[in-house]
Write a protein that holds these residues in place. Structure first.
Motif, PDB file in Angstrom:
ATOM      1  N   LEU A   3       0.864  -1.182   0.000  1.00  0.00           N
ATOM      2  CA  LEU A   3       0.000   0.000   0.000  1.00  0.00           C
ATOM      3  C   LEU A   3       0.899   1.230   0.000  1.00  0.00           C
ATOM      4  CD1 LEU A   3      -2.804   1.273   0.101  1.00  0.00           C
ATOM      5  CD2 LEU A   3      -2.672   1.190   2.600  1.00  0.00           C
ATOM      6  N   VAL A   4       0.803   2.031  -1.087  1.00  0.00           N
ATOM      7  CA  VAL A   4       1.569   3.256  -1.242  1.00  0.00           C
ATOM      8  C   VAL A   4       0.669   4.433  -0.874  1.00  0.00           C
ATOM      9  CG1 VAL A   4       2.839   4.721  -2.842  1.00  0.00           C
ATOM     10  CG2 VAL A   4       3.030   2.237  -3.001  1.00  0.00           C
ATOM     11  N   VAL A   5       1.098   5.241   0.077  1.00  0.00           N
ATOM     12  CA  VAL A   5       0.358   6.421   0.528  1.00  0.00           C
ATOM     13  C   VAL A   5       1.196   7.645   0.202  1.00  0.00           C
ATOM     14  CG1 VAL A   5      -0.671   7.615   2.486  1.00  0.00           C
ATOM     15  CG2 VAL A   5      -0.795   5.131   2.350  1.00  0.00           C
ATOM     16  N   LEU A   6       0.643   8.544  -0.626  1.00  0.00           N
ATOM     17  CA  LEU A   6       1.330   9.771  -1.022  1.00  0.00           C
ATOM     18  C   LEU A   6       0.568  10.965  -0.463  1.00  0.00           C
ATOM     19  CD1 LEU A   6       2.200   8.893  -4.725  1.00  0.00           C
ATOM     20  CD2 LEU A   6       3.693   8.744  -2.733  1.00  0.00           C
ATOM     21  N   LEU A   7       1.283  11.834   0.212  1.00  0.00           N
ATOM     22  CA  LEU A   7       0.691  13.020   0.830  1.00  0.00           C
ATOM     23  C   LEU A   7       1.373  14.262   0.280  1.00  0.00           C
ATOM     24  CD1 LEU A   7       0.602  11.783   4.547  1.00  0.00           C
ATOM     25  CD2 LEU A   7      -1.237  11.648   2.857  1.00  0.00           C
ATOM     26  N   SER A   8       0.605  15.353   0.244  1.00  0.00           N
ATOM     27  CA  SER A   8       1.135  16.650  -0.176  1.00  0.00           C
ATOM     28  C   SER A   8       1.035  17.616   0.987  1.00  0.00           C
ATOM     29  CB  SER A   8       0.356  17.188  -1.384  1.00  0.00           C
ATOM     30  OG  SER A   8       0.772  18.507  -1.686  1.00  0.00           O
ATOM     31  N   PRO A   9       2.155  18.192   1.437  1.00  0.00           N
ATOM     32  CA  PRO A   9       2.086  19.134   2.559  1.00  0.00           C
ATOM     33  C   PRO A   9       1.336  20.409   2.231  1.00  0.00           C
ATOM     34  CG  PRO A   9       4.290  19.091   1.613  1.00  0.00           C
ATOM     35  CD  PRO A   9       3.521  17.995   0.949  1.00  0.00           C
ATOM     36  N   GLU A  10       1.128  20.702   0.927  1.00  0.00           N
ATOM     37  CA  GLU A  10       0.418  21.902   0.526  1.00  0.00           C
ATOM     38  C   GLU A  10      -1.086  21.687   0.446  1.00  0.00           C
ATOM     39  OE1 GLU A  10       2.136  24.579   0.332  1.00  0.00           O
ATOM     40  OE2 GLU A  10       3.994  23.478   0.663  1.00  0.00           O
TER      41      GLU A  10
END
Length: 521
Positions: A227-234
Motif C-alpha cells: 500500500l503506497v500512501v502519497l501526501l502533499s504538505p500543501e
C-alpha cells in the motif's frame, strides 16, 4: 433437501470445492452457504469471515465493482483532455498525466513500475567565454546581495513580515520552492515517519523504513500487498486525513492483520514525487494497492486499487478489502506452488547431503583401511628388519666367541701362582677353573662367554663389531661386582680362590633399582 441437491448439481467443479471447504469450516446449511458464497463471488475467505463476523451494511466487492463500472462509463463518455502548455508543478504533479490516468481507468490493473530515485545533478561551470560575458551580471548580483544583507541587518523585522505575508500564498499552492534537503531513500523514509508521528502521535502504523523500490521488491518476493500512501504538505486536507483516516485504529488493525507492506512519502521529496508521476497521481491524498499479478506476466507488479482524495477509514478499508479479495486466490496459488517447489528443493538438498555424507563415510573407511594396511606393512617391515638385525648380531656374536675362544689361555696347573675360581653360570652349571694370578679379569669374562663354544679359525674379530658382555661376575659374601674393563688382574681381584656368580645385566639393574628405592625411603 431435493432443492439443495439440485443446486449443488448445477455448480461448477470449482464452486463445489469452495462449497465443501466452506461447509467443513462453518458446518452451516447448504442452501444458506450457496447463497452467501454467491454474494461473496465464491470467495471462501470472505464468506467465512462474514459467517463469523456478520455481513457489512455495504458489500465492498459490489461497491468496488459498481465504482469501477461507473468510472469506466464516465471515461468512455468524457472527451479527451487538451494538454496544457506549462511545466509540471513539483507538488501537484504533471497536468499531462490526466489523459493517461483517464485511459488507465479503462482497465482494472495498471503496471506499477520500479522507481529508483535519480541523484541530483550538480551544476557545471560555464565555459570561460560565457563566464566573461556574464561577469558584469555576477558582479551586480553580488552587490545586490550585499545591499540586501545590509538592509536586513538594519531592519531585522522586515524579513519576518514578508515571510508572514507570503506564507498564505504558498499554502494556496502558488509558486514555492522546496527547501527540503535531498536524502537517500532510507533516510527519506525515516524523516517521513518521524514527521508523521510528530504530527499525529505514535499510531502504530507499520511504515516500511526504506525506499519505494525496496518495498516493491519485498512485496514481489514475499507475494504480499503493498500500500503506497502519497501526501502533499500543501494540500488543505492532509492533516485531517492523516489524523482521521490513516491514524484510525480500525485502519491500523486492518494493515497489521492483513500483513500489508505500508510505504508512505511526501511529494515534497524527490522519490515520492517520482512515484506519484509514475503512478499517474492527479489528486492528493493518494493511495495505491500494488501486488503481483501473474495473469499479466510472471514478474508483473500492478496497481489493483486506487483511492484518491479524502475518504473515511471504513471506505478505504472497503476498497482495499475488495482489491485484496480479487487477487488473493492467484497469490495463494503461487504461494502453494512455491511451497511445493521449496519442499522438493529441500528434499533434493537433503538427499544430496545424505549422498555426500555417504561418500564422505566411504572415503573415510577407505582412508582408514589404507592407513591400517600401511601400518601393518610398516610393522611387518620393522619386525623383519629387527629379526634380520638379531640374526646378524647372533652371527657376529658367535664369530666373536669362536675368535675369542681361540685366544683363551690353557688352564694352568695348581701352584702358588694360580687362583682357583668356582663359577656358577647362567644356566645353573657350576664350573671350577684355575687362572693365573697375572691374568686379567677380562680373561675370566671371556672364559664364561665362550663356555661351550669351540674355537674357530677366525684370525680377527668381526668388522664393525664391539662386543659387550651381557652378564656380571658377582661375589656373594660380601656382594661385590667385578667389571671386565678396569684392567685389574685375577690376583688383585679374586685372590687365591673365590666363589663367583654369573648374573645377567637385567638382574643387576633390578637390584640397583631396589637399592635406589631403599635409599629414597
Amino acid at each position: 433437501m431435493s432443492s439443495s441437491a439440485g443446486d449443488i448439481s448445477n455448480l461448477s467443479q470449482a464452486q463445489q470445492e469452495a462449497l465443501a471447504q466452506y461447509l467443513s469450516v462453518t458446518n452451516s446449511d447448504t442452501t444458506q452457504a450457496i447463497s452467501l458464497l454467491g454474494r461473496c463471488q465464491w470467495n471462501v475467505e470472505i464468506a467465512i469471515t462474514r459467517f463469523f463476523d456478520g455481513e457489512p451494511a455495504v458489500d465492498p466487492v459490489a461497491e468496488a465493482q459498481a465504482q469501477e463500472a461507473a468510472v469506466r462509463a464516465a471515461a468512455a463518455q468524457r472527451p479527451p483532455p487538451v494538454p496544457l502548455q506549462r511545466p509540471p508543478h513539483p507538488l501537484i504533479g504533471n497536468p499531462r498525466s490526466s489523459a493517461s490516468s483517464s485511459r488507465s481507468r479503462s482497465s482494472d490493473i495498471i503496471p506499477a513500475p520500479r522507481i529508483v530515485p535519480q541523484p541530483n545533478i550538480s551544476a557545471r561551470r560555464p565555459p570561460s567565454i560565457l563566464a566573461l560575458f556574464f561577469l558584469p551580471l555576477s558582479v551586480a548580483w553580488r552587490i545586490t546581495q550585499g545591499f540586501a544583507y545590509l538592509f536586513s541587518s538594519l531592519f531585522p523585522f522586515l524579513p519576518r513580515l514578508l515571510s508572514n505575508f507570503y506564507s498564505p500564498l504558498n499554502r494556496r499552492g502558488r509558486s514555492t520552492t522546496s527547501s527540503r534537503r535531498s536524502l537517500n531513500p532510507r533516510d527519506t523514509a525515516s524523516r517521513f515517519i518521524r514527521e508523521f508521528e510528530e504530527d499525529n502521535g505514535v499510531t502504530g502504523l507499520p511504515w516500511f523504513e526504506g525506499g519505494y523500490a525496496q518495498a516493491l521488491d519485498l512485496a514481489k518476493k514475499d507475494l504480499k500487498f503493498l500500500l503506497v500512501v502519497l501526501l502533499s504538505p500543501e494540500h488543505d486536507d492532509t492533516t485531517s486525513y492523516t489524523k482521521e483516516t490513516l491514524s484510525n485504529p480500525e485502519f491500523v488493525k486492518f494493515i497489521k492483520d492483513r500483513d500489508i507492506i505500508l510505504w508512505g512519502g511526501s511529494v515534497a521529496d524527490s522519490e515520492a514525487y517520482q512515484v506519484s508521476t509514475a503512478l499517474m497521481c492527479t489528486k492528493f491524498p493518494f493511495s495505491a494497492l500494488i501486488t503481483h499479478t501473474p495473469q499479466t506476466s510472471s514478474t508483473a507488479m500492478s496497481v489493483v486499487t486506487r483511492v484518491t482524495g479524502v475518504v473515511s477509514p471504513q471506505k478505504l478499508i472497503s476498497k482495499l478489502t475488495a482489491g485484496i479479495a480479487a487477487h488473493s486466490e492467484a497469490l495463494n496459488t503461487i504461494r502453494s506452488r512455491r511451497a511445493a517447489e521449496a519442499a522438493d528443493r529441500s528434499i533434493r538438498d537433503e538427499q544430496n547431503r545424505a549422498y555426500e555424507a555417504s561418500l564422505a563415510r566411504d572415503a573415510e573407511r577407505a582412508r582408514q583401511r589404507r592407513a591400517d594396511e600401511a601400518a601393518r606393512l610398516k610393522a611387518e617391515q620393522e619386525e623383519k628388519e629387527r629379526q634380520e638385525a638379531m640374526e646378524l648380531e647372533e652371527k657376529r656374536l658367535l664369530a666373536w666367541r669362536r675368535w675369542r675362544a681361540r685366544g683363551l689361555k690353557a688352564e694352568p696347573e695348581a701352584g702358588p701362582a694360580t687362583s682357583r675360581l668356582a663359577l656358577t653360570l647362567l644356566d645353573g652349571q657350576r664350573i671350577v677353573r684355575r687362572f693365573g694370578l697375572g691374568d686379567l679379569v677380562e680373561d675370566v669374562y671371556a672364559f664364561v662367554e665362550c663356555s661351550g663354544v669351540e674355537a674357530g679359525s677366525e684370525s680377527s674379530p668381526p668388522e664393525k663389531y664391539e662386543h659387550q658382555y651381557g652378564f656380571k661376575l658377582v661375589s656373594n659374601l660380601p656382594r661385590k661386582v667385578f667389571e671386565p674393563d678396569q684392567g685389574q688382574t685375577v690376583g688383585d681381584s679374586f685372590g687365591k680362590s673365590m666363589v663367583l656368580i654369573v648374573e645377567p645385566l637385567a638382574h643387576e639393574e633390578d637390584d640397583e633399582d631396589e637399592d635406589e628405592d631403599e635409599d629414597e625411603e
